[in-house]
Design an enzyme around this catalytic site. Sequence first.
Site, PDB file in Angstrom:
ATOM      1  N   SER A 182      44.078  38.650  46.327  1.00 37.65           N
ATOM      2  CA  SER A 182      45.221  37.767  46.357  1.00 37.65           C
ATOM      3  C   SER A 182      45.220  36.916  47.636  1.00 37.65           C
ATOM      4  O   SER A 182      44.253  36.207  47.913  1.00 37.65           O
ATOM      5  CB  SER A 182      46.507  38.581  46.220  1.00 37.65           C
ATOM      6  N   ASP A 205      40.901  37.895  42.486  1.00 31.91           N
ATOM      7  CA  ASP A 205      42.009  37.071  42.010  1.00 31.91           C
ATOM      8  C   ASP A 205      42.678  36.335  43.171  1.00 31.91           C
ATOM      9  O   ASP A 205      43.847  36.601  43.519  1.00 31.91           O
ATOM     10  CB  ASP A 205      43.052  37.894  41.242  1.00 31.91           C
ATOM     11  N   HIS A 292      46.992  40.682  37.793  1.00 33.83           N
ATOM     12  CA  HIS A 292      46.592  40.328  39.160  1.00 33.83           C
ATOM     13  C   HIS A 292      45.733  41.440  39.777  1.00 33.83           C
ATOM     14  O   HIS A 292      44.757  41.166  40.477  1.00 33.83           O
ATOM     15  CB  HIS A 292      47.856  40.106  39.986  1.00 33.83           C
TER      16      HIS A 292
END
Length: 363
Positions: A182, A205, A292
């Site tokens: 992230s 991601d 995610h």
Amino acid sequence: MKEMPRMFLPLTILIASLLLIGSSAEVDIKQQNKVCYDDIGCFSSVAPFDNALNELPDSPEQVQVQTYLWTKQNPVTPQELLYKDIRGIRLSQFNATRPTKVLIHGYLGNKRTPVIKDLTTAFLKMDDYNLIGVMWFKGSRQFYPKAVANTRVVAAVVVNLLTGLRDNMGMKLSDVHLIGHSLGAHIAGYIGTGLPGIARITGLDPAGPLLANTDPIVRLDPSDALFVDAIHTDAVPFEDAGFGTMEPMGHVDFYPNGGQVQPGCPSSVSTTLKELIHFEFTEAVDSVVCAHDRAVLYFGESIVNTKCQFKALKCESWNHYINNRCDTEVHSVLGINAIKYPGRGQFYLKTNAITPFCRSRLN
């Protein structure tokens, strides 16, 4: 009802912020566009770094950047590494003859998030590594634009640590692999910019909001390491609860199941709205982050499940992939072994809905 998805995510972030941050949250009312901190330099909110809604990063002390070392000699209790404490680094279990993996969490993360906890366990089973976990728990538990700004301070602290390990312990940058989830993926990119020559960065991601479609210096991009690979699993639009992005950010970009909706994950908008209505806040957050987090789970499985490779085909799009219109001569594998394959570009594959996620066939 058509406008509900656009209202949903800001509401979720607001509720999560209130629950997790509590009364300690402060509003930054400073009007300056530059801030400087000892040892790590200055940071500006002037373009192109105006992407965080003009937020400036907090100090390292406020962000509470912490770096810990795990090795086979101390697999359970990590040792804290302080870039200013050269003596402590020399007395640690760090060994420059081993490859070094740096694991970095993202927004609202902590030492128990999969990219730290699960990947540490997986790597220790795989081989003998220096595993450095980068925690910035307090700095990540902020209003999202502030957390985005704080990533730059986290990276600067880690650059100082890795520089110290190189200069005092003989660590080679060619042995360093940064793995960020992230916002952690972009932290890895900043580290690579600040310390050229790092062997590999894996973005799990990479976060899209406030970072996608920005100048490459603001986000993860192929120039940040000798090899950059990214796994995209939650790239639905932000207004529909997506935290990732479809934008290519590496030499190789993988899009399992099209890179947006992952099999086995709930429909974020409909499921989470129901959970919020019933005040099931923990379940709501879990629903939002399911896709995610899948990038981390896929990567972790590639380390421990050596009997199955996440084979992927080079393709123009997911539509081309599912209609068998890919270049079948060019393939790669998602995960730890991606660096061993010469293919570059965008690759697509399918996974199972539950673990083991890896499928032995291409489609």
